[in-house]
Scaffold this active site. Structure first.
Site, PDB file in Angstrom:
ATOM      1  N   HIS A  23      10.718  14.145  13.442  1.00 16.82           N
ATOM      2  CA  HIS A  23      12.139  14.289  13.105  1.00 16.82           C
ATOM      3  C   HIS A  23      13.000  13.909  14.305  1.00 16.82           C
ATOM      4  O   HIS A  23      13.593  14.759  14.966  1.00 16.82           O
ATOM      5  CB  HIS A  23      12.446  15.715  12.639  1.00 16.82           C
ATOM      6  CG  HIS A  23      11.956  15.985  11.257  1.00 16.82           C
ATOM      7  ND1 HIS A  23      10.816  16.704  11.000  1.00 16.82           N
ATOM      8  CD2 HIS A  23      12.440  15.611  10.044  1.00 16.82           C
ATOM      9  CE1 HIS A  23      10.617  16.774   9.687  1.00 16.82           C
ATOM     10  NE2 HIS A  23      11.593  16.115   9.083  1.00 16.82           N
ATOM     11  N   ASP A  83      14.304   9.680   2.110  1.00 19.79           N
ATOM     12  CA  ASP A  83      13.839  10.623   3.123  1.00 19.79           C
ATOM     13  C   ASP A  83      12.314  10.811   3.073  1.00 19.79           C
ATOM     14  O   ASP A  83      11.680  11.087   4.081  1.00 19.79           O
ATOM     15  CB  ASP A  83      14.552  11.969   2.876  1.00 19.79           C
ATOM     16  CG  ASP A  83      14.471  12.908   4.057  1.00 19.79           C
ATOM     17  OD1 ASP A  83      14.192  12.435   5.175  1.00 19.79           O
ATOM     18  OD2 ASP A  83      14.704  14.116   3.869  1.00 19.79           O
ATOM     19  N   HIS A 110      13.286   8.390  12.767  1.00 19.67           N
ATOM     20  CA  HIS A 110      13.250   8.811  11.364  1.00 19.67           C
ATOM     21  C   HIS A 110      14.640   8.622  10.731  1.00 19.67           C
ATOM     22  O   HIS A 110      14.756   8.123   9.609  1.00 19.67           O
ATOM     23  CB  HIS A 110      12.797  10.268  11.253  1.00 19.67           C
ATOM     24  CG  HIS A 110      12.989  10.856   9.889  1.00 19.67           C
ATOM     25  ND1 HIS A 110      12.327  10.387   8.770  1.00 19.67           N
ATOM     26  CD2 HIS A 110      13.792  11.876   9.453  1.00 19.67           C
ATOM     27  CE1 HIS A 110      12.708  11.095   7.708  1.00 19.67           C
ATOM     28  NE2 HIS A 110      13.594  12.000   8.096  1.00 19.67           N
ATOM     29  N   HIS A 126      21.355  13.077   8.550  1.00 21.29           N
ATOM     30  CA  HIS A 126      20.726  14.062   7.655  1.00 21.29           C
ATOM     31  C   HIS A 126      19.727  15.014   8.335  1.00 21.29           C
ATOM     32  O   HIS A 126      19.450  16.090   7.789  1.00 21.29           O
ATOM     33  CB  HIS A 126      20.065  13.353   6.463  1.00 21.29           C
ATOM     34  CG  HIS A 126      18.662  12.917   6.730  1.00 21.29           C
ATOM     35  ND1 HIS A 126      18.355  11.767   7.413  1.00 21.29           N
ATOM     36  CD2 HIS A 126      17.473  13.513   6.437  1.00 21.29           C
ATOM     37  CE1 HIS A 126      17.047  11.662   7.527  1.00 21.29           C
ATOM     38  NE2 HIS A 126      16.486  12.708   6.942  1.00 21.29           N
ATOM     39  N   ASP A 127      19.190  14.667   9.488  1.00 23.18           N
ATOM     40  CA  ASP A 127      18.288  15.588  10.208  1.00 23.18           C
ATOM     41  C   ASP A 127      18.781  15.828  11.631  1.00 23.18           C
ATOM     42  O   ASP A 127      17.974  16.144  12.530  1.00 23.18           O
ATOM     43  CB  ASP A 127      16.856  15.007  10.256  1.00 23.18           C
ATOM     44  CG  ASP A 127      16.057  15.325   8.999  1.00 23.18           C
ATOM     45  OD1 ASP A 127      16.308  16.370   8.378  1.00 23.18           O
ATOM     46  OD2 ASP A 127      15.185  14.515   8.632  1.00 23.18           O
TER      47      ASP A 127
HETATM   48  P1  AMP Z   1      13.052  15.872   6.030  1.00 26.21           P
HETATM   49  O1  AMP Z   1      12.497  17.055   6.763  1.00 26.21           O
HETATM   50  O2  AMP Z   1      14.505  15.953   5.725  1.00 26.21           O
HETATM   51  O3  AMP Z   1      12.689  14.590   6.675  1.00 26.21           O
HETATM   52  O4  AMP Z   1      12.375  15.920   4.590  1.00 26.21           O
HETATM   53  C1  AMP Z   1      11.193  15.308   4.308  1.00 26.21           C
HETATM   54  C2  AMP Z   1      10.090  16.302   4.167  1.00 26.21           C
HETATM   55  O5  AMP Z   1       9.075  15.718   3.391  1.00 26.21           O
HETATM   56  C3  AMP Z   1       9.407  16.650   5.470  1.00 26.21           C
HETATM   57  O6  AMP Z   1      10.001  17.674   6.171  1.00 26.21           O
HETATM   58  C4  AMP Z   1       8.047  17.058   4.999  1.00 26.21           C
HETATM   59  O7  AMP Z   1       8.058  18.370   4.539  1.00 26.21           O
HETATM   60  C5  AMP Z   1       7.825  16.170   3.811  1.00 26.21           C
HETATM   61  N1  AMP Z   1       6.983  15.027   4.155  1.00 26.21           N
HETATM   62  C6  AMP Z   1       7.358  13.826   4.569  1.00 26.21           C
HETATM   63  N2  AMP Z   1       6.304  13.035   4.797  1.00 26.21           N
HETATM   64  C7  AMP Z   1       5.224  13.766   4.525  1.00 26.21           C
HETATM   65  C8  AMP Z   1       3.840  13.518   4.558  1.00 26.21           C
HETATM   66  N3  AMP Z   1       3.334  12.340   4.925  1.00 26.21           N
HETATM   67  N4  AMP Z   1       3.025  14.498   4.214  1.00 26.21           N
HETATM   68  C9  AMP Z   1       3.505  15.689   3.823  1.00 26.21           C
HETATM   69  N5  AMP Z   1       4.796  15.992   3.768  1.00 26.21           N
HETATM   70  C10 AMP Z   1       5.646  15.050   4.100  1.00 26.21           C
HETATM   71 ZN    ZN Z   2      14.514  13.503   7.004  1.00 27.63          ZN
END
Ligand code: AMP
Ligand code: ZN
Length: 622
Positions: free
Chosen positions: A323, A471, A327, A363-364
């Site tokens: 993050h 995302d 990203h 967004h993050d």
């Molecule tokens: P964000 O935290 O806003 O980036 O939301 C995306 C969320 O999706 C992440 O925090 C993870 O919980 C989930 N995520 C993204 N990529 C993966 C992955 N390869 N494996 C498992 N969870 C994922």
């Molecule tokens: Zn994100």
């Protein structure tokens, strides 16, 4: 101090003879206006007569007098160039006023002197008038049986030439050529036309072509469009010259990478390297410029640079493996793909596009590298502040808007109060919807909405779903990119697991570095989260963009032809609009690789167990 530009300094025929006088207040002052003025009580100069409405602006003189007769010197002599009391920009009267002023400016530039301020104010006004020209496409006859989406502004967009590519587009003698050439629209090169005018050109001009044979007495109309296009080019050129000195410089390596910005599997890691760790700064700037946001919302280039740099810093605050600024840049680029390659940008207003891009970028913001669950379980200050609800998402939004309160970072300072409120609401909605705990509800709601006979898709809900999908889109990208993202995310999860162990908290899912099935988790993530999300998102986009596509099939569409697949549903014109879905093949490929990996991992585990515990006991009946 009123600066004067003399004719030799402002010679459009000589590229080397750049505008030497800076606008009052220094570089970029052409954008300057009072910070966020209250909404005006009535339409006035520089504003529209109605918010978000559709307007066909026609020159009021087009019927009464011959369009090819320019104003006389006497008429120009009587012109008062004040800009305070001009009519609202989307009124017919404004068109005449703007044209007259452009003629006057042309004459004065040729003659000798004109005050920079007068030049700027009048060009600003003329530019706004051109920007306000929309074509009322809602009046296009639709097939009676075709379901009608909610009334929508059809605004066929062309993205701007990136500022790092402009020098190769501008030609030194273009202004002279434009002044001398014959009245042939075909000679106006699309790339030389500013986007606002191109939109107008694309819809108006091509529709004229599509109608039955033009009568000879309609020629003046044709000519007036050509005049207007030239005026647009002229305004844009001068405006760029006045402001271009302040535009951010792009290193050559960054330019090389940004040339592939429109691709689904854009390599954001390469951008990170080329930009020496500042992908948001360059990508954010480039995107907001390409969509015309800098111009439209009068964002000062230095303010934008400040804002993006502060955002970039916030993403690097906790040194997260996943993050981080990369990203954010990745998600913003994917949102850009969705906007421009599916045609979504044609369904949205400028403000909605602006909000969507900024939401993706922030967004993050200041992500701590730990999950909401960790914040809640560890009782962090942030969890306390936001009462355990969407803890991180609330922080990302709040911190980003706090940043915008500093004038030097405030890219929204020239939005009206109403625009600011709408922008803020949209960004809040979109970023809150990236909370994964809202995922299933979000998908379910959209899916059931799309099963209705005539669904009305809310703009905010639509862009929120798009952002959410972007995302979580890395498993739908090329394997090398997806694999790198996955490893980074797992690194981050494992670091959280280490903290959880230290604090005596139970491990969150996927956070125990000694007991996580990586390949299996990815197959599950693709099967249950990513694939269904992309499917619903695509269905939604095809639904909302279908009518736009069918009503413009005969005109020059800005959606690239190779981005559209059409499936013939019958022998007649009944075709279903389909967007290109590069993610489908990627998801399939990646899943296949993970499955092979899962099989191999299982074999390795079995072998290891055998080494430790000896061979598994044989079954009694064997
Ligand atoms: P964000 O935290 O806003 O980036 O939301 C995306 C969320 O999706 C992440 O925090 C993870 O919980 C989930 N995520 C993204 N990529 C993966 C992955 N390869 N494996 C498992 N969870 C994922
Ligand atoms: Zn994100």
């Amino acid at each position: 101090m009123r600066r004067q530009i003399s004719a030799p300094d402002y010679n459009l025929e000589d590229k080397n003879n750049e505008l030497v006088a800076s606008p009052p207040g220094g570089a970029g002052a052409a954008h300057e206006e009072a910070p966020r003025p209250p909404p005006p009580p009535a339409p006035r100069n520089g504003t529209s007569s109605k918010q978000g409405g559709l307007t066909i602006v026609r020159r009021s003189s087009s019927r009464g007098k011959t369009e090819s007769s320019p104003p006389t010197d006497e008429q120009l002599d009587q012109l008062d160039l004040e800009t305070e009391h001009l009519p609202a920009v989307d009124t017919p009267d404004a068109c005449d006023k703007a044209a007259l002023r452009l003629r006057y400016l042309l004459r004065q530039l040729n003659r000798g002197e004109i005050a920079v301020e007068t030049l700027q104010n009048n060009l600003q006004y003329a530019a706004k008038v051109l920007e306000a020209v929309y074509i009322d496409e809602t009046k296009i006859t639709r097939h009676a049986e075709q379901p009608r989406v909610q009334p929508t502004t059809l605004h066929m967009r062309r993205l701007r030439t990136p500022c790092w590519a402009r020098c190769s587009v501008e030609k030194p003698n273009e202004a002279k050529r434009l002044a001398d050439e014959d009245d042939e629209l075909s000679e106006v090169q699309p790339d030389a036309v500013p986007p606002e005018v191109r939109e107008w050109l694309a819809s108006t001009f091509t529709r004229q072509l599509a109608t039955a044979k033009r009568k000879s007495d309609e020629k003046p109309k044709f000519r007036s469009v050509a005049h207007a296009i030239r005026a647009g080019i002229f305004v844009d050129r001068i405006y760029r010259r006045v402001t271009s000195t302040a535009l951010m410089q792009f290193p050559q390596d960054v330019v090389r990478v940004l040339k592939t910005l429109d691709e689904w599997s854009f390599d954001v890691f390469a951008l990170h390297e080329a930009s020496l760790g500042s992908p948001i700064k360059y990508l954010g700037y480039d995107l907001l410029n390409r969509y015309g946001m800098i111009h439209k919302f009068k964002v000062q280039p230095t303010t934008l640079e400040n804002f993006l740099s502060r955002i970039e810093e916030g993403y690097c605050k906790f040194h997260n493996p996943y993050h981080n600024n990369l990203h954010a840049a990745d998600v913003a680029q994917t949102v850009h793909y969705m906007l421009c390659q599916t045609g979504l940008m044609n369904w949205l207003s400028d403000l909605e596009i602006f909000a969507t891009l900024v939401a993706a970028i922030v967004h993050d913001f200041e992500h701590t590298g730990t999950t909401n669950n960790f914040h809640v379980m560890s009782g962090s200050d942030t969890a306390l502040l936001y009462n355990d609800r969407a803890v991180l998402e609330n922080h990302h939004i709040s911190a980003a808007f706090r940043l915008l309160r500093d004038e030097e970072n405030n890219i929204l300072q020239n939005l009206s109060r109403d625009e600011f409120r709408e922008f803020r609401t949209l960004v809040i909605d979109m970023v809150l919807a990236t909370d994964m705990s809202f995922h299933f509800q979000q998908l379910k709601n959209m899916r059931s909405l799309l099963t209705l006979a005539e669904p009305s898709v809310d703009k905010s809900k639509a862009v929120s779903l798009v952002l959410h999908c972007c995302d979580i889109s890395h498993p739908a990208k090329r394997w090398d990119l997806h694999h790198r993202w996955t490893m980074s995310l797992l690194d981050e999860f494992f670091l959280q697991g280490d903290k959880e162990r230290e604090l005596g908290l139970p491990f969150s899912p996927l956070c125990d570095r000694n007991n996580t099935l990586v390949a299996e988790s990815q197959i599950g993530f693709i099967d249950f989260i990513v694939e269904p999300s992309m499917t619903v998102c695509a269905d939604m986009l095809e639904y909302i963009l279908g009518p736009l596509h069918s009503s413009t099939k005969t005109s020059t569409s800005t959606v690239k032809q190779d981005s559209i697949n059409e499936e013939s549903a019958g022998a007649e014109t009944n075709t279903k609009f389909k967007i290109k879905k590069p993610w489908v093949a990627c998801l399939m490929d990646n899943k296949k690789i993970w499955k092979e990996q899962a099989t191999k991992d299982a074999e390795d585990r079995a072998k290891l167990e055998e080494e430790e515990n000896g061979p598994p006991p044989t079954q009694p009946d064997e």
